[in-house]
Design a protein around this motif. Structure first.
Motif, PDB file in Angstrom:
ATOM      1  N   ILE A 191       0.795  -1.131  -0.081  1.00 25.24           N
ATOM      2  CA  ILE A 191      -0.051  -0.041   0.070  1.00 25.24           C
ATOM      3  C   ILE A 191       0.906   1.334  -0.011  1.00 25.24           C
ATOM      4  O   ILE A 191       1.807   1.247   0.911  1.00 25.24           O
ATOM      5  CB  ILE A 191      -1.030  -0.041   1.259  1.00 25.24           C
ATOM      6  N   ARG A 192       0.733   2.186  -1.084  1.00 24.19           N
ATOM      7  CA  ARG A 192       1.438   3.346  -1.200  1.00 24.19           C
ATOM      8  C   ARG A 192       0.543   4.490  -1.270  1.00 24.19           C
ATOM      9  O   ARG A 192      -0.547   4.419  -1.941  1.00 24.19           O
ATOM     10  CB  ARG A 192       2.511   3.121  -2.341  1.00 24.19           C
ATOM     11  N   GLY A 193       1.222   5.565  -0.779  1.00 22.50           N
ATOM     12  CA  GLY A 193       0.315   6.737  -1.127  1.00 22.50           C
ATOM     13  C   GLY A 193      -0.940   7.062  -0.212  1.00 22.50           C
ATOM     14  O   GLY A 193      -1.335   7.965  -0.183  1.00 22.50           O
ATOM     15  N   LEU A 194      -1.136   6.096   0.978  1.00 20.60           N
ATOM     16  CA  LEU A 194      -2.240   6.496   1.779  1.00 20.60           C
ATOM     17  C   LEU A 194      -1.533   6.828   3.020  1.00 20.60           C
ATOM     18  O   LEU A 194      -0.297   6.614   3.281  1.00 20.60           O
ATOM     19  CB  LEU A 194      -3.087   5.214   2.014  1.00 20.60           C
ATOM     20  N   LYS A 195      -2.506   7.014   4.202  1.00 21.39           N
ATOM     21  CA  LYS A 195      -2.013   7.600   5.518  1.00 21.39           C
ATOM     22  C   LYS A 195      -1.066   6.587   5.920  1.00 21.39           C
ATOM     23  O   LYS A 195       0.101   6.961   6.698  1.00 21.39           O
ATOM     24  CB  LYS A 195      -2.940   8.019   6.499  1.00 21.39           C
TER      25      LYS A 195
END
Length: 249
Positions: A171-175
Motif C-alpha cells: 500500500i503506497r500513497g495512503l496515510k
C-alpha cells in the motif's frame, strides 16, 4: 501486469440506492436483476437484459411478459439473482461490473455480493458495489491505482484479506503504508486507512484476494492484474433449476 480492453456492465439490484444516481459508462451493457427493474424504470434507463425470480418487483411477473431479453429464474435456486446478472454480462464480454442496489439492506445479500466480487476477480474480472457513500471491490493478484485528488479529511479506504492469506500486499500513497506484507482473513489490520490530499495511491496483492472499500468521492481506480480474463463460460451457466439441496418432505 497486463492491461486489457474491458467492456463495462452496469447491474441494477433491488436494494437501497441511498439517493445516488447511477453512472452508466459509454457503451455499457445494462442488466436489471429482479427488483432492479423498478429502479431502471424510475431512472428512465433502458436495459439490455432482465433476469430474476421476480419476487421483489412491484408488479406480478405477468406484467413483464413480452419484454426483450428477459429470463425468469426459479425462486428455490442455489445462486442469487445478482450472480445470474453478472453471468449474463460476462457472457456478453464484460469484465468490469458496476453494481447498484447491492450494498446495505439485508446483510446476507451484502455478504453474498462480496463473495461474488471475489469470484469475478479470480476469473480475471473486477466488480464494484456502489452505495451509501462507499464503493466495495475485490482484486486477485492485482493492483488498484488511484489518481491524486482533492481528498477531504478522513476520506476512508480499508483493505481486508478475503483469501485465507493474501501474500505480498503493498500500500503506497495512503496515510498508512506497507510493503510486501501478508494479511490473513482472521485479522483486520487494514481498517480505516485514509487518502491523502493530492497524492496518488496504490493497493496491490501479489498472490491472493483482497476486499477493498473506499470513499465514493475518490476517482475511479485503474486496475491491472496478472490473471488474464477468462472466456465467456468462466463463471458457469445460469442456474435455471430448482435446487437439489432442498429438503424433501
Amino acid at each position: 501486469m497486463t492491461r486489457h480492453t474491458i467492456q463495462d456492465c452496469v447491474i441494477f439490484g433491488a436494494g437501497d440506492y441511498y439517493g445516488d444516481t447511477p453512472i452508466i459508462p459509454q457503451n455499457a451493457y445494462v442488466v436489471a436483476a429482479d427488483g432492479g427493474l423498478d429502479h431502471t424504470r424510475a431512472f428512465g434507463i433502458d436495459t439490455d437484459a432482465i433476469i430474476g425470480d421476480f419476487d421483489s418487483v412491484s408488479d406480478d411477473f405477468s406484467a413483464y411478459i413480452g419484454l426483450k431479453n428477459i429470463t425468469r429464474l426459479p425462486s428455490e435456486k442455489d445462486e442469487t439473482d445478482m450472480l445470474s446478472a453478472v453471468k449474463i454480462g460476462w457472457a456478453q464480454g464484460a469484465r468490469r461490473f458496476h453494481i447498484y442496489g447491492g450494498l446495505g439492506g439485508r446483510l446476507d445479500h451484502t455478504l453474498a455480493n462480496m463473495q461474488m466480487l471475489a469470484r469475478v476477480a479470480c476469473h480475471g474480472g473486477i466488480g464494484f458495489l456502489h452505495g451509501n457513500g462507499f464503493v466495495a471491490t475485490s482484486i486477485a493478484d492485482a493492483t488498484l491505482d488511484f489518481a491524486a485528488w482533492d481528498a477531504p479529511n478522513r476520506s476512508m479506504v480499508s483493505v481486508f484479506a478475503h483469501s485465507d492469506r493474501a501474500h505480498g500486499v503493498t500500500i503506497r500513497g495512503l496515510k498508512y503504508e506497507v510493503d510486501d506484507v501478508d494479511l490473513r482473513n482472521t485479522r483486520a489490520l487494514g481498517v480505516s486507512n485514509e487518502f491523502l490530499m493530492d497524492v496518488a495511491s496504490t493497493i496491490s496483492v501479489r498472490d491472493g484476494i483482497l476486499d477493498i472499500t473506499f470513499s465514493a468521492g475518490a476517482p475511479s481506480p485503474t486496475w491491472r492484474t496478472t490473471r488474464g480474463p477468462e472466456g465467456p463460460d468462466a463463471l458457469g451457466e445460469l442456474d435455471l433449476e430448482i435446487s437439489s439441496l432442498l429438503a424433501r418432505r
